[in-house]
Design a protein around this motif. Structure first.
Motif, short mmCIF file in Angstrom:
data_model
loop_
_atom_site.label_atom_id
_atom_site.label_comp_id
_atom_site.label_asym_id
_atom_site.label_seq_id
_atom_site.Cartn_x
_atom_site.Cartn_y
_atom_site.Cartn_z
N UNK A 61 -4.55 3.81 24.42
CA UNK A 61 -4.01 5.15 24.18
C UNK A 61 -3.01 5.54 25.26
N UNK B 213 0.78 10.12 5.88
CA UNK B 213 0.02 8.87 5.94
C UNK B 213 0.83 7.64 5.56
N UNK B 214 1.91 7.84 4.82
CA UNK B 214 2.70 6.68 4.39
C UNK B 214 3.62 6.16 5.49
N UNK C 213 -0.22 9.06 16.00
CA UNK C 213 -0.64 9.83 17.18
C UNK C 213 -0.86 11.30 16.87
N UNK D 258 -8.34 4.47 3.84
CA UNK D 258 -7.37 3.42 3.51
C UNK D 258 -8.06 2.09 3.24
N UNK E 115 -8.95 8.40 8.47
CA UNK E 115 -7.76 7.80 7.83
C UNK E 115 -8.00 6.31 7.57
N UNK F 139 0.82 -1.21 0.00
CA UNK F 139 0.00 0.00 0.00
C UNK F 139 0.85 1.26 0.00
N UNK F 140 2.13 1.09 -0.26
CA UNK F 140 3.02 2.25 -0.30
C UNK F 140 3.39 2.78 1.07
N UNK F 141 3.08 2.01 2.10
CA UNK F 141 3.45 2.44 3.45
C UNK F 141 4.92 2.17 3.71
N UNK F 142 5.55 3.17 4.30
CA UNK F 142 6.97 3.02 4.61
C UNK F 142 7.19 1.88 5.61
N UNK G 167 2.50 5.59 8.62
CA UNK G 167 1.67 5.18 9.76
C UNK G 167 1.87 3.73 10.19
N UNK G 168 2.12 2.85 9.25
CA UNK G 168 2.13 1.42 9.56
C UNK G 168 3.06 1.08 10.74
N UNK H 229 5.32 6.80 23.32
CA UNK H 229 5.73 8.01 22.58
C UNK H 229 6.81 8.77 23.34
N UNK I 252 -7.80 0.08 -0.35
CA UNK I 252 -6.98 -1.14 -0.44
C UNK I 252 -7.78 -2.35 0.05
N UNK J 185 -0.23 -2.04 17.56
CA UNK J 185 -1.57 -1.78 17.03
C UNK J 185 -2.71 -1.98 18.02
#
Lengths: 449, 197
Positions: free
Chosen positions: A428, B65-66, B76, B90, B86, A311-314, B68-69, A435, B94, A424
């Protein structure tokens, strides 16, 4: 040439294992342990003053760390030097106490090839009054229970089982227990606390059967001498273990460069000096492990720029197996802007993927059994490896990261880091804490010095 | 007649030797592999990436957004409502699992995005053109069936049922069709399972 090399390596590994785990037919075995011991001239006595200073420092360090859960205290007055057979070198022994009241602990120290080797020798009798007496435990006669060798922090290196004075064998700590919760065995990075509290009901499956009356000197020693214990063998086992691990490390193809290479080398250096997740990875990918001597497989670390998913996610890294190549790839575009600690986390994370796939691919019975149980008890419908990591690997990753970072923070800090990529399903509140941790880690060591 | 029997005898011996050689060298698995065919459509399966720039106004400016994974701080940056948007954008774009044809600098790759964390990539070994009109003679398998044929997918996805034992004896083939130009290409491929992150 390759075959000779493999055989030599296997020999080293076998020697280290056979130090304690005799076969039922020692005559038929080609290895002559006595001659191996005689040929090794690298053993030397540690001067008593040096041991005394070392043990004093160890006690002082503990006092400075009130959170030390192991609570090791060495009784300096009991320090003595004992003779060993087959060598002029003497072994330094002192009694020690830990928080475990039913465990007799001694500290053993000797030089091997100029390197100071220190281990704890923990005698854990089974729960009966006769076996519990110190006399029976030390002499070895009628002793029933476990002798657990640990490092100074209590991490288990070897675990030997005895029944009525007979050495049954060494528990195969690299084998996964079929019960995944708790994950038991050195492969899970156990410490003495887990052994003492949750010693499993050991089935013969876990033993390499041994004959108590073996000609192997170091095994026999346990029953013969009050003071020698099996310490010579322990020292050798430790020595050979390190040799084997160093050999295994050479099997890994490290194509990383610059900062990533620096982090990798620092991280894998930890696996040489103590038993942890990295050591397990090294063992799993060392040639001839799991009795699979003919299989050629390789663990490869490399970096590629701009790694993304479908999905093009880094991505920070990814793992894939191509036939016998287990390939960990780091995202080269995410090296410079991340700290060494974060890169180490990614290398560890991907290494676990490789490790789990290796266990699965080779069809390790106990792992498949564990996996089957896991499948039965989970409703997960996808991404099982990350689910396994969440449940079984966070603490173990944290332990390695803590070592990597020279114990600068408490273990919670490193557990937070280990959640990266696995976060995931956290709340929170947990995310917020992580974080903060990431913020601190980002600037901890940016250059890998 | 005797000569004929002799010849038959020699022939039988040769056949037996050949079978033994094939068996001992595991050639049977190479020669007699079961072939499965996976259909890729040049139009429908070409890799489309979501153009996030269309949704710039919905999210904070610093949000990428790219990333996030794997990047906890990135997600956050969104509040609860933005996070839901979002996810919705997505997930609508997909679909999983899906076939992907990726053309990059003259290299064409075929893959199946199983879930965001798992991709099956097909390494192409042999490529040849086939007649578009002959497509009916091929029996194409569904994605679920492909997963069942790979033991490692059972491990990764937790599939309860699989045909793992057949894996070694399967030759995977991709047939890519171009309906506009009525062309078809057959590729013999080797599946590689990739764990992302």
């Amino acid at each position: 040439m390759k075959k000779t090399y493999t055989i030599t390596k296997s020999g080293i590994l076998l020697a280290s294992l056979l130090v304690f785990t005799c076969t039922s037919d020692p005559v038929g075995n080609e290895l002559n342990l006595d001659s191996v011991i005689e040929q090794e001239s690298g053993i030397s006595t540690v001067p008593l003053e040096e041991s005394l200073d070392f043990f004093k420092a160890s006690n002082a360090e503990k006092l400075g760390q009130p959170n030390n859960t192991f609570d090791l205290t060495i009784d300096l007055k009991t320090l003595e030097q004992v003779t060993l057979s087959n060598t002029e070198a003497k072994l330094n022994i002192a009694k020690a106490t830990t928080k475990f009241e039913n465990v007799e602990t001694s500290v053993l120290q000797i030089n091997i090839d100029g390197k100071l080797q220190t281990v704890l020798f923990n005698v854990i009798p089974q729960n009966n009054s006769e076996a519990r007496t110190e006399t029976t435990a030390i002499s070895g006669y009628n002793f029933t229970g476990n002798i657990v060798i640990t490092d100074l922090s209590g991490i288990v290196m070897n675990n030997f089982a005895y029944n009525s004075g007979n050495l049954l064998g060494e528990i195969n700590l690299n084998t996964y227990n079929t019960n995944p919760d708790p994950c038991w065995g050195i492969g899970c990075g156990i410490d003495l606390e887990e052994v003492v509290i949750t010693t499993p009901s050991v089935s013969p499956y876990y033993y390499a059967y041994a004959n108590h009356y073996s000609a192997y000197n170091n095994v026999y020693q346990w029953n013969r001498s009050l003071n020698n214990y099996s310490t010579m063998g322990t020292a050798y086992a430790n020595y050979y273990r390190e040799l084997a691990i160093e050999e295994f490390e050479k099997e890994i193809e490290n194509e990383l460069t610059g900062k990533a290479k620096c982090v990798y080398e620092k991280l894998f250096g930890i696996g040489m000096t103590s038993h942890n997740l990295i050591t397990e990875t090294l063992i799993a990918f060392g040639d001839g492990n799991f009795g699979d001597f003919n299989n050629e497989f390789h663990l490869i670390y490399r970096a590629e720029a701009n790694l993304t998913n479908s999905s093009g996610n880094m991505l920070l890294g990814r793992f894939r197996r191509v036939n016998n190549d287990y390939i960990v790839t780091l995202n080269a575009s995410q090296i410079d802007n991340r700290s060494s600690l974060e890169i180490a986390t990614t290398i560890l994370h991907e290494s676990i993927h490789a490790l789990l796939r290796r266990h699965y691919t080779i069809g390790n019975d106990s792992f498949l059994s564990l996996f089957g149980e896991y499948m039965k008890n989970t409703n997960s419908s996808n991404d099982i490896t990350h689910a396994i990591m969440r449940e079984h690997y966070i603490a173990r990753m944290a332990r390695v990261l803590k070592q990597f970072d020279n114990n600068r923070e408490n273990i919670d800090f490193y557990e937070d880091l280990a959640w990266e990529g696995l976060h995931q399903f956290l709340t929170q509140e947990e995310i917020d804490r992580i974080l903060d941790t990431l913020q601190l880690a980002r600037y901890s060591d940016t250059d890998c010095n | 007649m005797r000569l004929f029997i002799k010849k038959i005898g020699y022939l039988l011996i040769l056949v037996i030797i050949a079978l033994v050689v094939i068996y001992h060298n595991n050639l049977d698995k190479i020669i007699f592999k079961e072939k499965v065919y996976i259909l890729f459509n040049a139009d429908n399966d070409s890799n489309q990436l979501l153009d996030w720039s269309k949704f710039d106004t919905l999210f904070p400016k610093s949000f990428d957004p790219k990333r996030v994974l794997v990047n906890i701080p990135e997600y956050s940056k969104l509040d609860k409502e933005q996070g839901s948007k979002y996810d919705s954008i997505k997930n609508n774009f997909y679909q999983y699992p899906r076939k992907i044809i990726d053309i990059n600098e003259e290299t064409k790759t075929y893959s199946i995005a199983v879930i965001p964390e798992i991709t099956i990539q097909f390494n192409v070994r042999v490529t040849r053109r086939i007649e578009f009109d002959e497509l009916n003679s091929y029996e194409f398998i569904e994605l679920d069936s492909i997963f069942q044929m790979m033991p490692e997918m059972k491990y990764l996805l937790g599939l309860k049922k699989n045909l793992a034992s057949k894996y070694d004896n399967i030759q995977f083939n991709i047939i890519e069709i171009d309906e506009k130009h009525k062309t078809a290409t057959l590729c013999i491929v080797e599946p590689i399972i990739i764990e992302n992150n």
